[in-house]
Enzyme design. Structure first.
Site, PDB file in Angstrom:
ATOM      1  N   PHE A 178     -10.084   2.244   7.369  1.00 60.62           N
ATOM      2  CA  PHE A 178      -9.708   1.148   7.785  1.00 60.62           C
ATOM      3  C   PHE A 178      -8.093   1.332   7.285  1.00 60.62           C
ATOM      4  O   PHE A 178      -7.012   0.820   6.968  1.00 60.62           O
ATOM      5  CB  PHE A 178      -9.747  -0.198   7.220  1.00 60.62           C
ATOM      6  CG  PHE A 178      -9.735  -1.697   8.208  1.00 60.62           C
ATOM      7  CD1 PHE A 178     -10.916  -1.212   8.902  1.00 60.62           C
ATOM      8  CD2 PHE A 178      -8.809  -2.280   8.259  1.00 60.62           C
ATOM      9  CE1 PHE A 178     -10.704  -2.404   9.977  1.00 60.62           C
ATOM     10  CE2 PHE A 178      -8.754  -3.364   9.161  1.00 60.62           C
ATOM     11  CZ  PHE A 178      -9.712  -3.229  10.084  1.00 60.62           C
ATOM     12  N   HIS A 185      -4.047   2.619   7.184  1.00 60.34           N
ATOM     13  CA  HIS A 185      -2.786   1.659   8.000  1.00 60.34           C
ATOM     14  C   HIS A 185      -1.816   3.170   7.779  1.00 60.34           C
ATOM     15  O   HIS A 185      -1.963   3.950   7.097  1.00 60.34           O
ATOM     16  CB  HIS A 185      -2.226   0.652   6.906  1.00 60.34           C
ATOM     17  CG  HIS A 185      -2.286   0.610   4.889  1.00 60.34           C
ATOM     18  ND1 HIS A 185      -1.773   1.605   5.448  1.00 60.34           N
ATOM     19  CD2 HIS A 185      -3.447  -0.234   4.790  1.00 60.34           C
ATOM     20  CE1 HIS A 185      -2.506   0.764   3.582  1.00 60.34           C
ATOM     21  NE2 HIS A 185      -3.033   0.863   3.932  1.00 60.34           N
ATOM     22  N   HIS A 235      -1.758   4.492   3.745  1.00 57.26           N
ATOM     23  CA  HIS A 235      -2.188   5.684   4.158  1.00 57.26           C
ATOM     24  C   HIS A 235      -1.656   6.870   5.399  1.00 57.26           C
ATOM     25  O   HIS A 235      -1.730   8.526   4.185  1.00 57.26           O
ATOM     26  CB  HIS A 235      -4.037   5.232   4.822  1.00 57.26           C
ATOM     27  CG  HIS A 235      -4.619   4.592   4.194  1.00 57.26           C
ATOM     28  ND1 HIS A 235      -5.106   3.306   4.886  1.00 57.26           N
ATOM     29  CD2 HIS A 235      -5.273   4.767   2.518  1.00 57.26           C
ATOM     30  CE1 HIS A 235      -5.366   2.781   3.612  1.00 57.26           C
ATOM     31  NE2 HIS A 235      -6.630   3.655   2.704  1.00 57.26           N
ATOM     32  N   GLY A 255      -1.291   5.996  -3.480  1.00 56.79           N
ATOM     33  CA  GLY A 255       0.151   5.218  -3.878  1.00 56.79           C
ATOM     34  C   GLY A 255       0.355   4.234  -5.128  1.00 56.79           C
ATOM     35  O   GLY A 255      -0.260   4.085  -5.537  1.00 56.79           O
ATOM     36  N   GLN A 269      -4.304   2.046 -10.826  1.00 60.83           N
ATOM     37  CA  GLN A 269      -5.093   3.266  -9.728  1.00 60.83           C
ATOM     38  C   GLN A 269      -5.078   4.704 -10.524  1.00 60.83           C
ATOM     39  O   GLN A 269      -4.996   5.559 -11.206  1.00 60.83           O
ATOM     40  CB  GLN A 269      -5.565   3.200  -8.597  1.00 60.83           C
ATOM     41  CG  GLN A 269      -6.330   4.505  -8.196  1.00 60.83           C
ATOM     42  CD  GLN A 269      -6.157   3.755  -7.216  1.00 60.83           C
ATOM     43  OE1 GLN A 269      -8.346   3.452  -6.897  1.00 60.83           O
ATOM     44  NE2 GLN A 269      -5.995   4.117  -6.176  1.00 60.83           N
ATOM     45  N   MET A 298       1.885  -2.614   2.313  1.00 66.66           N
ATOM     46  CA  MET A 298       0.262  -2.334   2.992  1.00 66.66           C
ATOM     47  C   MET A 298      -0.877  -2.547   2.909  1.00 66.66           C
ATOM     48  O   MET A 298      -1.674  -1.357   1.579  1.00 66.66           O
ATOM     49  CB  MET A 298       0.925  -1.203   3.942  1.00 66.66           C
ATOM     50  CG  MET A 298       1.288  -1.791   5.204  1.00 66.66           C
ATOM     51  SD  MET A 298       1.524  -0.161   6.464  1.00 66.66           S
ATOM     52  CE  MET A 298       2.692  -1.702   7.297  1.00 66.66           C
ATOM     53  N   SER A 299      -1.805  -2.755   2.719  1.00 61.72           N
ATOM     54  CA  SER A 299      -3.577  -2.430   2.079  1.00 61.72           C
ATOM     55  C   SER A 299      -4.265  -3.107   3.473  1.00 61.72           C
ATOM     56  O   SER A 299      -4.285  -3.841   4.600  1.00 61.72           O
ATOM     57  CB  SER A 299      -3.314  -3.595   1.313  1.00 61.72           C
ATOM     58  OG  SER A 299      -4.527  -4.048   0.700  1.00 61.72           O
TER      59      SER A 299
END
Ligand code: PAF
Length: 277
Positions: A28, A30, A33, A143, A149, A180-181
């Protein structure tokens, strides 16, 4: 662009490349990425991505089943970004019958998201280790939005001597600052509008820091005040932490700080952060 579903096929295709940049994803895709993909390609000459919604990093009852998926659209975006290899395994390929391993990274995985989502980072560290072993990247791209993470992955490669260079890329934001996520897709228009409060809260704390404030309680309170002004936001935490250990600070010293927060906005639990100092 070659799309490969099995470890064996991916390894065979990878053998045709030298240096390889790699950006693991849960799909998915965006613009955040894509910025990782473009960097992976430019800095290494060849680039790989993976798309795998990793079940072991979701708690039972969390959003694994409804996590958004759009494989065909993702593949077209990866092709447009010049990606050479895409690994799209299914769960049985990654976790065959009898799979029974787990990697736990201590310290940096314990507070913040680790406290809210027990075993989440074990799932991330384990799948990322497997992906590194399969993909054998020269550099791997993550990111800054998922700051904890990033800290866990940096510690993973250091503690286990995994020969890959980790690159952490800046958060890509919408015009109103929302990071953005893929999970932003859970937001209806009212919740989407409310979600800009996360960025306003961390920038309020950052502005105070830049004006000279070093008391972490005062910086936290500034962010909390902004969050409290948004009726659709339920704050999980606001943290002012050491950027390396992620331990909460009383006062920000020369090491600077990671200002981070997690907020429930309707159906989505969103996180964001900024580094200061
Ligand atoms: O950041 C993500 O999308 C995931 O946590 C990752 C690194 C792809 C592991 O499943």
């Amino acid at each position: 662009m070659q799309v490969l579903k099995t470890k064996a096929a991916f390894r065979a295709a990878r053998a045709g490349f030298g240096d390889l940049g790699f950006a693991p994803t849960m799909g998915f895709l965006h613009e955040g990425h894509l910025s990782l993909m473009r960097r992976a390609k430019t800095e290494n000459g060849a680039a790989a991505a993976s798309i795998f919604v990793n079940p072991t990093q979701f708690a039972p009852g969390a959003d694994f089943d409804r996590y958004p998926r759009a494989l065909e659209r993702d593949l077209a975006m990866l092709e447009g970004a010049g990606i050479d290899l895409v690994f799209t395994p299914d769960a049985a390929e990654m976790y065959p019958d009898g799979f029974d391993a787990s990697i736990h990274i201590g310290g940096v995985s314990e507070g913040l998201e680790g406290a809210a989502r027990p075993s989440h980072f074990d799932g991330v560290a384990t799948v990322v280790s497997k992906l590194f072993n399969i993909v054998q990247p020269t550099r791997a791209y993550f990111g800054q939005k998922d700051a904890q993470q990033a800290a866990v992955i940096n510690k993973l490669v250091r503690d286990l001597d995994i020969p890959v260079q980790i690159v952490i890329a800046d958060t890509v934001r919408e015009a109103d600052g929302l990071a953005m996520s893929s999970r932003n897709s859970y937001l209806d228009p009212a919740h989407r509008q409310a979600a800009s409060v996360l960025y306003r809260a961390i920038t309020a704390a950052k502005a105070l820091f830049e004006a000279g404030e070093r008391d972490a309680a005062i910086l936290r309170a500034a962010a909390l005040r902004i969050l409290a002004s948004e009726p659709l936001a339920q704050t999980d935490y606001v943290s002012i932490a050491d950027p390396h250990t992620l331990r909460e600070l009383d006062a920000v010293g020369p090491q600077g700080a990671l200002i981070s927060l997690a907020v429930q906005i309707g159906p989505a639990r969103l996180i964001d952060n900024l580094l200061v100092g």
